[in-house]
Design an enzyme around this catalytic site. Sequence first.
Site, PDB file in Angstrom:
ATOM      1  N   ILE A  90       8.756   9.559   0.262  1.00  0.00           N
ATOM      2  CA  ILE A  90      10.215   9.708   0.162  1.00  0.00           C
ATOM      3  C   ILE A  90      10.555  11.128   0.576  1.00  0.00           C
ATOM      4  O   ILE A  90      10.059  12.085  -0.016  1.00  0.00           O
ATOM      5  CB  ILE A  90      10.700   9.444  -1.264  1.00  0.00           C
TER       6      ILE A  90
ATOM      7  N   HIS B  89       0.718 -12.889  13.073  1.00  0.00           N
ATOM      8  CA  HIS B  89       1.674 -13.442  14.030  1.00  0.00           C
ATOM      9  C   HIS B  89       1.432 -14.901  14.360  1.00  0.00           C
ATOM     10  O   HIS B  89       2.229 -15.534  15.044  1.00  0.00           O
ATOM     11  CB  HIS B  89       1.686 -12.622  15.323  1.00  0.00           C
TER      12      HIS B  89
ATOM     13  N   ASP C 214       6.802 -15.120  12.237  1.00  0.00           N
ATOM     14  CA  ASP C 214       7.441 -14.522  13.407  1.00  0.00           C
ATOM     15  C   ASP C 214       8.218 -13.285  13.001  1.00  0.00           C
ATOM     16  O   ASP C 214       8.462 -13.028  11.829  1.00  0.00           O
ATOM     17  CB  ASP C 214       8.342 -15.530  14.121  1.00  0.00           C
TER      18      ASP C 214
ATOM     19  N   SER D  76       0.840  -1.181   0.000  1.00  0.00           N
ATOM     20  CA  SER D  76       0.000   0.000   0.000  1.00  0.00           C
ATOM     21  C   SER D  76       0.874   1.230   0.000  1.00  0.00           C
ATOM     22  O   SER D  76       1.605   1.469   0.959  1.00  0.00           O
ATOM     23  CB  SER D  76      -0.893  -0.021   1.246  1.00  0.00           C
ATOM     24  N   ASN D  77       0.807   1.984  -1.054  1.00  0.00           N
ATOM     25  CA  ASN D  77       1.673   3.150  -1.173  1.00  0.00           C
ATOM     26  C   ASN D  77       0.947   4.375  -0.650  1.00  0.00           C
ATOM     27  O   ASN D  77       0.551   5.249  -1.398  1.00  0.00           O
ATOM     28  CB  ASN D  77       2.070   3.336  -2.643  1.00  0.00           C
TER      29      ASN D  77
END
Lengths: 397, 534
Positions: free
Chosen positions: B478, B504, B508, B451-452
């Site tokens: 950026i 999770h 890990d 996802s930008n």
Amino acid sequence: MMSLRNIANMSLNIPLRAVVGGTNLLGSGTNLSNTGIVGCATNVGTQDSSRIPFNRGVFISQSTNIYSNLAFEDWLYKNWSFEKRNVMFIWQNSPCVVIGRHQNPYVEANLQYLESAGVPVVRRNSGGGAVYHDEGNLNCTFFTTRDRYNRKENLEVICQALQEDFGIQAHVNHRDDIIIGQDFKVSGTAAKLGRQSAYHHCTLLVRTNKQQMKLALQGDKNIQSKATASIPALVMNLHDANEDISVQKLISSIGRKYLESSTKGIDASSQQMYQLSNGYTLINPTDDWFPGLAKVEAELSSYSWLHNKTPRFTITRPVTVPECVAHNTTVNIAVQVYHGKVEDVKIASQDVCPDVADLINEIGGALKGSQYTPAIFNDLASRMRLPQPLRNQRSVM
Amino acid sequence: MLGKSTHAPTPTHVPVHLIFNATQRSCLIEATWKSVPLIYNSASPVMSYWARQHSSCKRQTQVVPGWHPCSICIPRSKWVLSRKHRADRPFHTTAVGHRLVSFLLADIGEGIKEVVIKEWFVSEGDTVAQFDSICEVQSDKASVTITSRYDGVIRKLFYDVDDTAFVGKPLVDIEVSKEDDSVGAEVQEGEAISVGRPVEGAVIEPGNFTLPTGKILTTPAVRRIAMEYKIDLYDVQGTGKDGRILKEDLLQYIERKKSGVKAPVSSTPTSPTVATRQTAAPTPALQAPPTLPPSIPVFLGEDKDETITGFQKAMVRSMTHAMKIPHFGYCDEIDMTILVNMRKELKAMAQAHGVRFSYMPVFIKAASIALSHFPVLNSSVDEKCENIKYKASHNIGVAMDTSEGLIVPNVKGVQRLTLLEVAAELNRLQELGSRGALKTQDITGGTFTLSNIGSIGGTYAKAVILPPEVAIGAIGKIQALPRFDAAGNVTKAHIMQVSWSADHRIIDGATMARFSNLWKSFLENPATMIMHLK
């Protein structure tokens, strides 16, 4: 499972192609999965909404319980807005008899037979006559806003589907029945109109057990009432006209035709319409997915909804007077019932001996206001045997 | 409310004055909430008493039967007013009262002329509100619920159950408050069954005692403002439904008054509904072009209720489902200096192939290469988390923000595509997405998502995994920031942050960290990607 992809589906109004094409549509018909709505159901202002006036969606019920389906129909009618979309709801039921809102169940159905067969009798919300449903019968409900209500248009969709996919020539008559040939009825119609929304539903006999239907719909002829009378008609199954037809195929055929047709007239080349409309949605009518459904269901299955909504009627039956009271006498007694409660008990034959007449009137007076059951005539007769205080008691047996 | 009841009667003030009188005389007024503010007059203790009495009452109060102000002068049976008569008759002190309106059976449609009454939901003497159900009728097969058009009290039912009722004939008689402007609304649902003949374009003339009903339709908020500015609401032209005065109308009036343009006299005469319908369209008197109002008092906004439906509702469900997954986050920053410096060349090359360049294809391809080293991140678990399916194809989804909201199409099989092909595919998806024309297969089947969010802004984010995937990355913007280089000097570096979220239960931290490091190394030093070219 709802993922963002499905959400995206919704917003882009892509029909679920996997669902189209019928045979795996309803599975066994009693597949009550835990997912309430599979696929997209709603239309949220698409980018093209300015071009297309509104979209159409097809809902297919996964339940064959008549109460759930009727409750869902009612729920949708009351809780949804059809401004932006028209909806067609397709459903089937296990065997049952459905009578119109203002009909008399005693007149329309053979209640004793049905009770022994375990077939429920249900009163629906829309008007019209009595019908017998079973797995060979298909129901379609067309939901629109009040001003877009148009029965003929809906029935035309079905006729066109029958014509194109199965080669069956059917036409709609003045009573909004679908007829094949000269006068064989395959579909009946009823409707309900409210302030903002309206629906029109119809049945379709695909492969119903006509024998059962006939037995189920034989009501009591000794009743006079102003309740809506069912008009008997010669019926036939669509299966008799075309061996190939089955309920599943019919569902996909009608569904596709419905999604394709635009508002003004129906043109066959509406692929774009089909692409842009909402597609199919499987519905599991349970309270988890549709809050408030259980309440409607409870009301529909209640004794009072079926019996105490009956318009005023008078039932006349001969009652044999017990020997201890008079010899060889049979009196015709007319019981007037309103909303399920006895209103009046009158003697309908002439030349009744005055003692007997008084007795009957006395007992009749005591019975006023009690709940009507067909056993009331036997009750009347047995009360005639009883001594004074007992026979006028509210409930004897 | 205008505090001018002691002036000599002018058309605009008389109604208040007379209502004052009427209030003193009448023991009970059937006051709907609309009319209550009109009798707010701090100068009159009597009036404010009544105002207080009725301000807490609901929409209708029961009229004491029999005691009817108008029955003093005119027997009730004759009190079915038509507009014409009202226009001719001088205004009357006992005019605050009730009208008996015959509610006619509206056209059901389909050319049906008669129906059978099947059930009554009201009986004589019941109070009904507009849109309450009155009865159910049946015509052939259609069962229709007839709802009330007015607020009022049912005075007479014209039919019994099972009687045949005729379209266009009276169904019930409803006694409505005369203040109720919706009475006499001539047009409903496309047919014109009218109660009385409307007065065509009657205009109020000063000195003429034919007066408006004394009823202005506005909200309390607007009245308050008008009071602050000491504005006579009669002067304000209402452009809302039924001639309602909206906030905007009042504002325009204020501003026009300030700029000296004479506001038009409200031409809502005795036949308020019809005439206001005719004048409801903006009148020619609003000639002054709207200038920016210099200072408008700040109004308290009203809370707005909306049910969550459709897209949002689906989002609610999906996010609730997604949040059942135990997420963990891992964030890092990436030095994009080399890539940024390469940008011009890459852009030129891409353009040569007719493809629009951005960093996203590079991120996607790098992610795919990294995924081949860490296949667990490209997997899927079932509901109960009992089975993992390692997906063979890297279908990397790219979150897009469109007018519809969040959509995540994916690029299929990135592992076998070159960078240019990825870019071309991404372009295609972006273009389809902006048009809202993405196909089902574009949106389904994703195995990993990027996802930008940095294209809009932000640095670190906590993304929510899209089931049935197990990981997602959120890429920040950026920025040019000072960093130490290898020699220990401060240089300008182009830094981008990335935030990964993963399931999770099966992934890990170490795996995620290594994956992130690998991905980072590809981006910080694009030459290493060459090693993994297929």
